[in-house]
Write an enzyme that holds these catalytic residues in place. Sequence first.
Site, PDB file in Angstrom:
ATOM      1  NE  ARG A   1      -1.999   2.612   3.085  1.00 51.19           N
ATOM      2  CZ  ARG A   1      -2.027   3.001   4.490  1.00 51.19           C
ATOM      3  NH1 ARG A   1      -2.562   2.215   5.186  1.00 51.19           N
ATOM      4  NH2 ARG A   1      -1.519   4.043   4.742  1.00 51.19           N
TER       5      ARG A   1
ATOM      6  CG  HIS B   1      -0.953   9.031   4.074  1.00 52.05           C
ATOM      7  ND1 HIS B   1      -1.036   7.641   4.422  1.00 52.05           N
ATOM      8  CD2 HIS B   1      -0.531   9.540   5.547  1.00 52.05           C
ATOM      9  CE1 HIS B   1      -0.606   7.159   5.332  1.00 52.05           C
ATOM     10  NE2 HIS B   1      -0.227   8.278   6.160  1.00 52.05           N
TER      11      HIS B   1
ATOM     12  CD  GLU C   1      -3.832   7.625  11.073  1.00 49.25           C
ATOM     13  OE1 GLU C   1      -3.390   8.505  11.193  1.00 49.25           O
ATOM     14  OE2 GLU C   1      -3.324   6.248  11.236  1.00 49.25           O
TER      15      GLU C   1
ATOM     16  CG  ASN D   1      -4.551   3.395   9.710  1.00 48.49           C
ATOM     17  OD1 ASN D   1      -5.016   2.291   9.048  1.00 48.49           O
ATOM     18  ND2 ASN D   1      -4.295   4.537   9.292  1.00 48.49           N
TER      19      ASN D   1
ATOM     20  CD  GLU E   1      -1.149   3.958   8.878  1.00 51.47           C
ATOM     21  OE1 GLU E   1      -0.640   4.578   9.759  1.00 51.47           O
ATOM     22  OE2 GLU E   1      -1.235   4.619   7.925  1.00 51.47           O
TER      23      GLU E   1
END
Length: 1516
Positions: free
Chosen positions: A591, A636, A681, A823, A891
């Site tokens: 990823r 991200h 996130e 995550n 994650e």
Amino acid sequence: MLLLAITLLFAHLNAQSTDDEFIFGKFPDDFVWGVATAAYQVEGGWNEGGKRPSIWDTFSHRPGAVKTGENGDMAADSYHKYLDDIECLKSLGVTNYRFSISWSRLLVPGLGTNTTLLNEGVRYYEALLEGLKAEGIQPTVTLYHWDLPQSLQDIGGWVNPEIVKHFAQYARMCFELFGDKVKMWGTFNQPFSTAYSGYGIGTSAPGVYGPGTSAYKAAHHMILAHAAAYRLYEKDFKPSQKGTVGLIVRSDWYVPEDPDDPNGAEAVERGLAFRLGWFLSPVVHGDYPAIFRQRIANNSRLQNFNQSRLPVFSDKEKTFINGTVDFIGLNYYTSVTVRINNTVSPLPHYDDDKGYTKGFDPSWSEIGGADWQRLTPWGLRRLLRLVDSRYGGIPIYITENGMADPTAEGTIRDGDRIVWFRSHINEVLKAIRLDNITSIRGFFAWSLMDNFEWTHGYSLRFGMYSINFSDPNRKRTPKASSIMYTQIIKDNGFTTGYNGPGGTSTGPILHEKGYLYDRFPEDFYWSTATAAYQVEGAVDEDGRGPSIWDKFSHMEGKVYHGDTGDIAADSYHKYEEDIKLLTNLQLKHYRFSISWSRILPRGTNESINQAGVDYYHRLIDGLQNASVDPAVMLHHFDLPQALEDQGGWLNETTIYHFRDYARICFREYGHKIKRWMTFNEPWVVSYLGYGNGAFAPGKKGPGTYVYEVAHNLLKAHALAYRLYRDEFFMSQKGSIGISLNTGWPEPMDPLNPIDIAASERSLLFDMEWFMNPLFVDGDYPQAMKDRVARKGHPQNSTRSRLPEFTPEEKRSLNGSCDFLGLNFYTSGLVTLNDKPSDDVSYDNDKGLSGAADPNWPSSASAWLRVVPFGMRKIVNWLKNKYPDVSVYVEENGVSDEGTLLDHSRISFYRDYLNELLKAIQLDGCDNVKGFTTWSLMDNFEWARGYAEKFGLHYVDFSDPDRPRTPKLSSKFYRQLTSENAFYRGYTGIGGRGTAVEHEDDFFYNDFPDSFYWGVATPAFGIDKIHGDAALGQAPRSGFSGSTPVNEHRVTNDATRQWMNEIELARDLGAKHYRFAISWRDVMPRRTRASADSVALTYYSQLIDSLVLANIQPIVTLTYIPPHHGLLYDDIDLFVDFARLCFETYGDRVKYWVTVIDLPLYVSGDDAEPTDYVAGHNLIKAHAKVYRLYEREFKTQGGEIGTGLHMTWPEPKTQLNDDDFRASERYTQFQMGWFLNPVINGDYPEVMKTRIAQNSHARGLTESRLPIFNSSEIDDIKGTCDFIDLIYHTSMLVTSSPTNESVSSYDNDRGAMVESYSTSEWSEGVQRGLRKSLSWLKKHYNNVPIVVTEGSDWDVVAMEPEKTRDHLRGCLNEVLKAVVLDKCDIKAFTAILKNGKRLPDHGLYHVNYTDVIRIHKPTPSALFYNRLVTDHGFKHGALTGLSVDSNPYEGEFLLDTFPEGFSWAVATASYQIEGAWDEDGKGRNISGTRSRTFQAKSDTMITGTWPVTVITSTWTT
């Protein structure tokens, strides 16, 4: 016959093999779940609404009647707070509420028209029933729960026959008033308590004493009253109301005090008859139990009564009462022990009539505050079986079951009650699912809330809700048990894992401690990850535009040490090296994220940067060419700065720019990418980026921006998802998810409902904030909306700070995710901490405070504590909350400050991933589909710059070339993902393991019962009259090495001492004795014709002596081949030798070893190519012997094994894969050479390949390794029942290059070995033994092994004590291999004595220069004897690790002696009295001896040990 039948019945009922087992499963779909109360215990309002006194109103006001002096005047005040009760019921999720009606609140008793209905009482119960109906809760109503109107007691109460009519009239009134709402009626609750305590011993209301008379009358009338109410309902109400009427009884379960007492079954039957049968038998069968009637009649006669004190049912009454229950209500609280007691007192008493004494087994757990209870849940199951079988399968409801808090004050942390209900309800489930009792219909917990517990007042608290009885408001506060009970009801049973709120559980957690050894799903998705800004660098190359992190990281003080991502790991230029890292990891997935500003420098689709587009094409193509499947994160954290300049995620237009950016990515790469994620996130972007400003872009709006940004991120995600589904899905068939981050919020106190609620609220604000819109209904959770609204509004506005979605946006959001990326890194402790609402912030909205448990290990990141159980709990929470959502852990990782030997990271991944495996395999979290490590390599860690390293690969950021170096964790992750499992022991090449238990510590445990202990000696030679010339000579001889024949005449003195050695073996506790039969002694010329009868007899006598000593012989058929070769004809000669041994000794020998130390004979530093021929023939010789035994001697019941020498090759460099491959080659050339053929039929592939290659390199036309033809393969395959493993030592191995000019075993093997340093040798050898055993288990299907001590075990440890310690260490590794790694090790064999060539070897030391040859025990002998005796390693035993430890030796210890320690002085009569001949004293031996042998010294010899005894005048 009756007693026999009773005995057999109770034997059947008590035959429960699952008493201590917990089962998971569901109750029937229509199972009733409820809680119970009773009117007098909870209502209060004792004189309100016209209510008249009940017997408990009167009784409780008598001084001393209630132990605490309390009464039920107010009780829990349910008369006024019944709506609060309904809220509690609603919160519990019960289907039914069992309560009782207060007779004296409903009406003023009288007969006919004299009865007065109390309207306020009627309205109260109607309001209660309507409230229950509104919440879908069914009422279960008890007509009588001990609270008889006092006016009726004034005319005799239950001893007056007229009471039956009064009760029938009261019942009619209830049926008429409430029958349309109540479908389940109980006439009486525990009539035994009323009869015995109220009218028998008089300790409860109404306080009448008549234990042998009134008690029976009261019970008799209650039974008739019950029947009257039943017949009334049956005739007048049941046809229209469709309800049921039952009787609620209480019974203990009865257990014989002495299980061997022949009268025990009768005592049990008496107990059941006088408690349960007293009331159930009449209403089911029409009369009292026979034993009940007979005993009372007999005792009445003995007490001079003219007739039985027990009232008699007339025939008409028997018919009337027979069959008057639609259901049985069963109240169960404890079990008791019983024994027969036939005492009959002059005065009549129920206790004499029942004829038994009861008590408790001392092993039963005392629990709670009631001294009459023990934790015996299995008794409930037995009672249910009995009631079902004895009373014809009538529906059964457990109508009361519970326990009191341990203290009078009560507690909401009622962990004992959780244990109580969990265990009892599970026994009910067993009765239904295992015993097939279909009549069990429901369970009611006692009780809903703390209440007035009769004569105990408020000192016993049974409630699931706590009540402070000193508080006039009588607030109901949930206890921890209420949470557990709610979850059981919700699940309708017990499900595995953490299925309750806050990570609570209803059942025990499977495998909560220790490692689970199991496989991940076969299609499990293993990956690793990076992010563009963190690794790419090249921030201003090839047209890339700046992102918010470019600007933020260059702002002073924003990033630790002023670090930036300008170069980062330079993956923009070194992506091909990154792909090689992935290839080396053997991963199939990777990823990464796309830099929005690298493709669209200004963030919009007005200008596309082709160079950036091309870079990602090259990266994706490179991954796919390496068979790595790419997964792409679109965003991200790195929003283009140009968009941030326009407001960023606070500007709604960014949503549409993101959609345009996503369209370009889908169009360019969608035909190559099957897994997309929109945002990584979003909580971090919202809270850290726009809330507290710790991350880019550094804006601060903790109570406003944070919600607005999240709102826009969600809408942007939905737009991108709908875009993909509408325009690209049909052609590309990909999936789109989002990655959300959370920690696990562990309740600060897991037994405090407040902290459990805090945990749920934390997840509400962290996860449900995003999950609910995406996966549930397109909107924020209502609880979150309510809290934010209550906590304050924007200035001059009534609008909530939490934005609202339009109906169209809700539709777009709902279901806009194909999977969830999770995550997850760490956990924290949380508790509620609501602050004033003027603090407008996300944190205040949340209303929590938290901390880290100081016992949790830390990392290089202040926020990251290592808490593996959190992984299991969070995926359980997701499964329970969103069962249909596929979850990928996107994650997970831990930081350090930078090291290649990152053992802490290995420990982190091992523990977290094992918890994940437990969740998948044990808790049913099969929605977890994959796992991704963070990260592939060290990178720029946002505000921490390069201070914290998360990578599997080390990146030297001080080197402009940014070299990548694999860390030790990368080796671990590669092995784990390749095996797709956690296996026991060392399963990777070179002795790597993914979850090796007790690797670095001493292990205390027992060996299996089947494990046996033995001793071994070398081959016994024989002095014979025909001398040495007749003996066949060979260069190598077992443990003695190459020994000239004339030396055999010296060592052969030992052969005359084997009887002594058998005694030594027996003294040691050995049950097996391994020795070798010498071919050259038995067949001097190696032919059957030369068989020597003296030798045959000699070995036969030895074997007979072993059998007589109860020691099993293990016999090695010694085969000592000529050096560098073995003629084919010798194979048949060896088979003849074996045949002779089988014929002669096979009736007594059950374990045979064909050839000992195979690798030693045919390899070594001086080995030549012909050794492969020798090995080839040895294997065929072994196989022929095996097939001979199989064909002709298998009826003897023996097994055939092969003896193999082994040295463990430990890779010298932990980070060098070549050394690990060399270790595997070494072991294959050593063990696989011989084991692979006899187990699998041919040589290992690595041997065949390498020897063939080296042979061809030397110009040979064929391999130097001989080939087995197909017939030989069939013949040798499967010819090994066990391995006799002679483990010698461990060496350090390194890979060596092949020298094409050399034909040698070592060159073929390609591995060089060297010795450990002296300080490391012992530990290396010990651990190598366990690794060797794991290697054999893995490669050869866990073939049974007998481990024999090798001759190199004391190469370094020459001192006897060190030799013992080394033996201890090696045997502890054997124990680990057996118990922890599940290696099939059958036995251990120690070397009994030293040999001439190894003088310090063995349990006993023999001085061979001494003609007596005394066997002197070494410290190892004492250790071995104790180990055999203990059959394992026990704390504090001589075998333990600290056997020589003597704490505080040489120091003065300041401390106190134990309490109760006795202090004294001592004398002895002869030593102080004198007057030896006075007052008639006779002579004694001391006086006689002291006068006869003064000053004489005697020396006594006992055996070889001198003992000197000296006496003199002064000693007397």
